[in-house]
Design a protein around this motif. Structure first.
Motif, PDB file in Angstrom:
ATOM      1  N   HIS A 280      -2.637   7.997  -8.155  1.00 18.12           N
ATOM      2  CA  HIS A 280      -3.666   6.965  -8.131  1.00 18.12           C
ATOM      3  C   HIS A 280      -3.758   6.459  -6.694  1.00 18.12           C
ATOM      4  O   HIS A 280      -2.857   6.713  -5.870  1.00 18.12           O
ATOM      5  CB  HIS A 280      -3.341   5.829  -9.125  1.00 18.12           C
ATOM      6  CG  HIS A 280      -1.984   5.228  -8.926  1.00 18.12           C
ATOM      7  ND1 HIS A 280      -1.717   4.283  -7.972  1.00 18.12           N
ATOM      8  CD2 HIS A 280      -0.803   5.472  -9.570  1.00 18.12           C
ATOM      9  CE1 HIS A 280      -0.442   3.940  -8.033  1.00 18.12           C
ATOM     10  NE2 HIS A 280       0.141   4.652  -8.996  1.00 18.12           N
ATOM     11  N   PRO A 281      -4.819   5.779  -6.300  1.00 22.65           N
ATOM     12  CA  PRO A 281      -5.037   5.407  -4.888  1.00 22.65           C
ATOM     13  C   PRO A 281      -3.870   4.672  -4.247  1.00 22.65           C
ATOM     14  O   PRO A 281      -3.517   4.939  -3.098  1.00 22.65           O
ATOM     15  CB  PRO A 281      -6.294   4.545  -4.953  1.00 22.65           C
ATOM     16  CG  PRO A 281      -7.045   5.063  -6.136  1.00 22.65           C
ATOM     17  CD  PRO A 281      -6.003   5.449  -7.140  1.00 22.65           C
ATOM     18  N   GLY A 282      -3.257   3.709  -4.966  1.00 21.10           N
ATOM     19  CA  GLY A 282      -2.132   2.980  -4.378  1.00 21.10           C
ATOM     20  C   GLY A 282      -0.959   3.891  -4.081  1.00 21.10           C
ATOM     21  O   GLY A 282      -0.334   3.820  -3.011  1.00 21.10           O
ATOM     22  N   ARG A 283      -0.645   4.754  -5.033  1.00 16.45           N
ATOM     23  CA  ARG A 283       0.468   5.682  -4.864  1.00 16.45           C
ATOM     24  C   ARG A 283       0.147   6.704  -3.765  1.00 16.45           C
ATOM     25  O   ARG A 283       1.035   7.112  -3.008  1.00 16.45           O
ATOM     26  CB  ARG A 283       0.722   6.404  -6.198  1.00 16.45           C
ATOM     27  CG  ARG A 283       1.834   7.414  -6.191  1.00 16.45           C
ATOM     28  CD  ARG A 283       3.173   6.798  -5.893  1.00 16.45           C
ATOM     29  NE  ARG A 283       4.243   7.796  -5.945  1.00 16.45           N
ATOM     30  CZ  ARG A 283       5.479   7.605  -5.470  1.00 16.45           C
ATOM     31  NH1 ARG A 283       5.791   6.423  -4.928  1.00 16.45           N
ATOM     32  NH2 ARG A 283       6.374   8.554  -5.555  1.00 16.45           N
ATOM     33  N   ILE A 284      -1.096   7.099  -3.681  1.00 18.70           N
ATOM     34  CA  ILE A 284      -1.493   8.082  -2.659  1.00 18.70           C
ATOM     35  C   ILE A 284      -1.224   7.532  -1.255  1.00 18.70           C
ATOM     36  O   ILE A 284      -0.661   8.217  -0.397  1.00 18.70           O
ATOM     37  CB  ILE A 284      -2.975   8.461  -2.834  1.00 18.70           C
ATOM     38  CG1 ILE A 284      -3.144   9.341  -4.077  1.00 18.70           C
ATOM     39  CG2 ILE A 284      -3.505   9.177  -1.587  1.00 18.70           C
ATOM     40  CD1 ILE A 284      -4.587   9.612  -4.440  1.00 18.70           C
ATOM     41  N   GLU A 285      -1.608   6.278  -1.010  1.00 20.07           N
ATOM     42  CA  GLU A 285      -1.391   5.685   0.317  1.00 20.07           C
ATOM     43  C   GLU A 285       0.100   5.616   0.641  1.00 20.07           C
ATOM     44  O   GLU A 285       0.514   5.897   1.771  1.00 20.07           O
ATOM     45  CB  GLU A 285      -2.006   4.283   0.362  1.00 20.07           C
ATOM     46  CG  GLU A 285      -3.533   4.289   0.304  1.00 20.07           C
ATOM     47  CD  GLU A 285      -4.101   2.889   0.336  1.00 20.07           C
ATOM     48  OE1 GLU A 285      -3.292   1.926   0.411  1.00 20.07           O
ATOM     49  OE2 GLU A 285      -5.336   2.743   0.284  1.00 20.07           O
ATOM     50  N   GLU A 286       0.911   5.272  -0.351  1.00 20.01           N
ATOM     51  CA  GLU A 286       2.358   5.176  -0.124  1.00 20.01           C
ATOM     52  C   GLU A 286       2.960   6.546   0.192  1.00 20.01           C
ATOM     53  O   GLU A 286       3.752   6.694   1.131  1.00 20.01           O
ATOM     54  CB  GLU A 286       3.007   4.586  -1.383  1.00 20.01           C
ATOM     55  CG  GLU A 286       4.502   4.428  -1.260  1.00 20.01           C
ATOM     56  CD  GLU A 286       5.111   3.887  -2.557  1.00 20.01           C
ATOM     57  OE1 GLU A 286       6.342   3.947  -2.694  1.00 20.01           O
ATOM     58  OE2 GLU A 286       4.328   3.420  -3.427  1.00 20.01           O
ATOM     59  N   VAL A 287       2.561   7.549  -0.565  1.00 22.06           N
ATOM     60  CA  VAL A 287       3.111   8.894  -0.354  1.00 22.06           C
ATOM     61  C   VAL A 287       2.639   9.474   0.980  1.00 22.06           C
ATOM     62  O   VAL A 287       3.405  10.135   1.689  1.00 22.06           O
ATOM     63  CB  VAL A 287       2.715   9.815  -1.533  1.00 22.06           C
ATOM     64  CG1 VAL A 287       3.106  11.251  -1.246  1.00 22.06           C
ATOM     65  CG2 VAL A 287       3.382   9.337  -2.829  1.00 22.06           C
TER      66      VAL A 287
END
Length: 520
Positions: A280-287
């Protein structure tokens, strides 16, 4: 009364004492004066006698001195007289010698005068003969012009043309002999050094493309990567700057982007997201942020490892990072990081054979393609960009020049620059190192054959060895053996002027004479 008497008595006694004292003083002084006079007379007598003695002694000494001075004077006078006599004799001898020399000079002067008169007579005779010869030559020239039917200027031009052709022929023969001699030594040595360098270094070669492929566990994962209304794929593309291509390719997603470092970040991030399952977008930025840290660390380690493997120290940390970024950069599908290591090793090997500084050669070879790490971000040739970066981070002028000159952006003026050029050509031109487009390859072969056929006397030409050699067939009637040498040089110069190519191209001019006969 008694007192008065006493006073009178005292006065009388004092007067008597005074009178008595005067009498005694007078007698004493008279005796002293007489004694002093006697003593003075004796002293005067003694002084007179001593003066007489001294005077006599002085007179005797003066006579001795005068006698001695007279004797010395006479001796010196005799010696000077002898010296004057000998000097007079020498002067007489010199005068006699001068008289002899003057007589000799007079005789020589007379002889020279006679010779000069003879020479003048000869000159006059020669002048007369020269005049007669000039007249005779003019007469003969006129007769020759009448017989041959051409003027002297025309005959001179024909003679000069014949001499020019003969000189060119001799020059071609000389060039051929010199080139053959030089080729026997230089070719042998250069091939020996290059072959030794290639044999001693065998680096791994990995062909990489401008796109990356990420394997998927199943095609269902494609929908999760796209997300509802495409929000996941848009977030991933925005965070990485890389295009995701999801098509009919089974169980695979293609990452496409100009920046190889960003493409690697996107690949690592996507693999982590697929393994984790939470997309999801939040997880994508973190990864993506973690993937960027990993790639940055990998870049730094790659740069440090390259410097360690080559034994090159003291390189600025920013340059090491740029070297590490080359790990994700390709040129004609050749990995630039591996290519830089190959060039560095080849430079070091050839430098050791030539007696040049090995560490400096490795350093120049490692940094020669430094500009390719940022050439997509900065305008200009990668050689110029790399040279500016090297200068910015404190590299020596020799290293900067070698980087600048490895693609002729600057004229090479050192053996280090030539070594980098040679090693770069070796690494890029070896079979399988790079892949070119078929159109470019065919076009280069056609240009080679076209240039060769543009010269007179060429029957045919064939580009072989993947464009590394061109064989030119010439007419034996139009092109001589010596002319073939010059033709090969002219073709090579025209190829250098009109074409761009890695490495070198061998021009092989072939001339053959055939004798054909039929048996019946």
């Amino acid at each position: 009364m008694k007192i008065e008497l006493a006073i009178i008595f005292i006065v009388l006694a004092a007067g008597a004492g005074f009178l008595i004292g005067n009498l005694l003083r007078k007698k004493l002084s008279d005796s002293l004066v007489s004694k002093a006079e006697e003593l003075a007379s004796r002293i005067v007598d003694d002084a007179k006698r001593e003066a007489e003695t001294i005077s006599k002694e002085a007179a005797l000494q003066a006579k001795d001195v005068v006698y001695q001075a007279k004797a010395d004077f006479e001796r010196e006078a005799k010696e000077k007289h002898k010296d004057l006599q000998s000097l007079e004799k020498r002067l007489q001898q010199k005068e006699e010698n001068l008289d002899k020399k003057m007589n000799l000079f007079d005789q020589r002067d007379a002889d020279l005068t006679k010779k000069e008169q003879g020479i003048l007579a000869r000159e006059q005779s020669l002048a007369k003969k020269e005049d007669s010869l000039d007249a005779l030559a003019a007469e003969q020239r006129t007769k020759l012009e009448q017989i041959s039917g051409m003027t002297s200027a025309e005959a001179k031009k024909i003679l000069m043309d014949a001499m020019e052709s003969e000189a060119k022929l001799d020059a071609a023969k000389r060039i051929k002999a010199i080139e053959e001699e030089a080729r026997e030594t230089a070719d042998k040595k250069s091939k020996e050094i290059i072959s030794l360098a290639v044999q001693r270094y065998a680096g791994e070669y990995v062909a990489e493309k401008t796109v990356s492929v990420v394997a998927l566990p199943s095609d269902e994962m494609k929908g999760r990567i796209i997300g509802r209304e495409g929000r996941n794929i848009r977030a991933l593309e925005a965070a990485t700057g890389i295009d995701l291509i999801i098509d009919d390719t089974p169980e695979a997603v293609i990452l496409s982007g100009f920046n190889p470092v960003r493409r690697e970040v996107a690949k690592i991030a996507l693999e982590k997201l697929i393994a984790d399952g939470r997309i999801h977008p939040g997880r994508i930025e973190e990864v993506v942020a973690k993937a960027e840290e990993e790639v940055e660390q990998a870049v730094k380690e790659a740069g440090d490892q390259a410097a360690f493997d080559l034994g090159v120290h003291g390189i600025h940390p920013e340059i090491l990072k740029l070297i590490g970024r080359l790990k994700y950069r390709t040129s004609y599908s050749q990995n630039v990081y591996q290519h830089s290591l190959e060039v560095a090793f080849l430079c070091g090997i050839m430098a050791s054979e030539l007696g040049v500084n090995v560490k400096q050669a490795k350093r120049a070879g490692l940094l020669h393609d430094l500009g390719k790490a940022v050439d997509h971000e900065v305008e200009g040739s990668h050689a110029v960009i790399g040279a500016e970066l090297a200068r910015k981070y404190g590299e020596s002028p020799k290293i900067v020049h070698a980087i600048m000159a490895h693609h002729e952006d600057e004229k090479p003026n050192s053996i280090l620059a030539v070594l980098v050029q040679a090693a770069d050509a070796l690494s890029g031109a070896r079979p399988g190192a790079r892949r070119e487009m078929m159109e470019t390859y065919v076009k280069r072969l056609e240009d080679l054959e076209r240039i060769a056929c543009s010269f007179g006397g060429v029957n045919n030409s064939f580009a072989i060895q993947a464009g590394r050699e061109i064989r030119v067939m010439v007419s034996s009637e139009e092109v001589s053996d010596e002319r073939a040498v010059l033709l090969a040089k002219d073709i090579a110069k025209k190829i250098e002027a009109e074409m761009t190519y890695p490495g070198q191209i061998k021009v092989n001019v072939i001339r053959e004479t055939r004798a054909i006969e039929y048996a019946r």
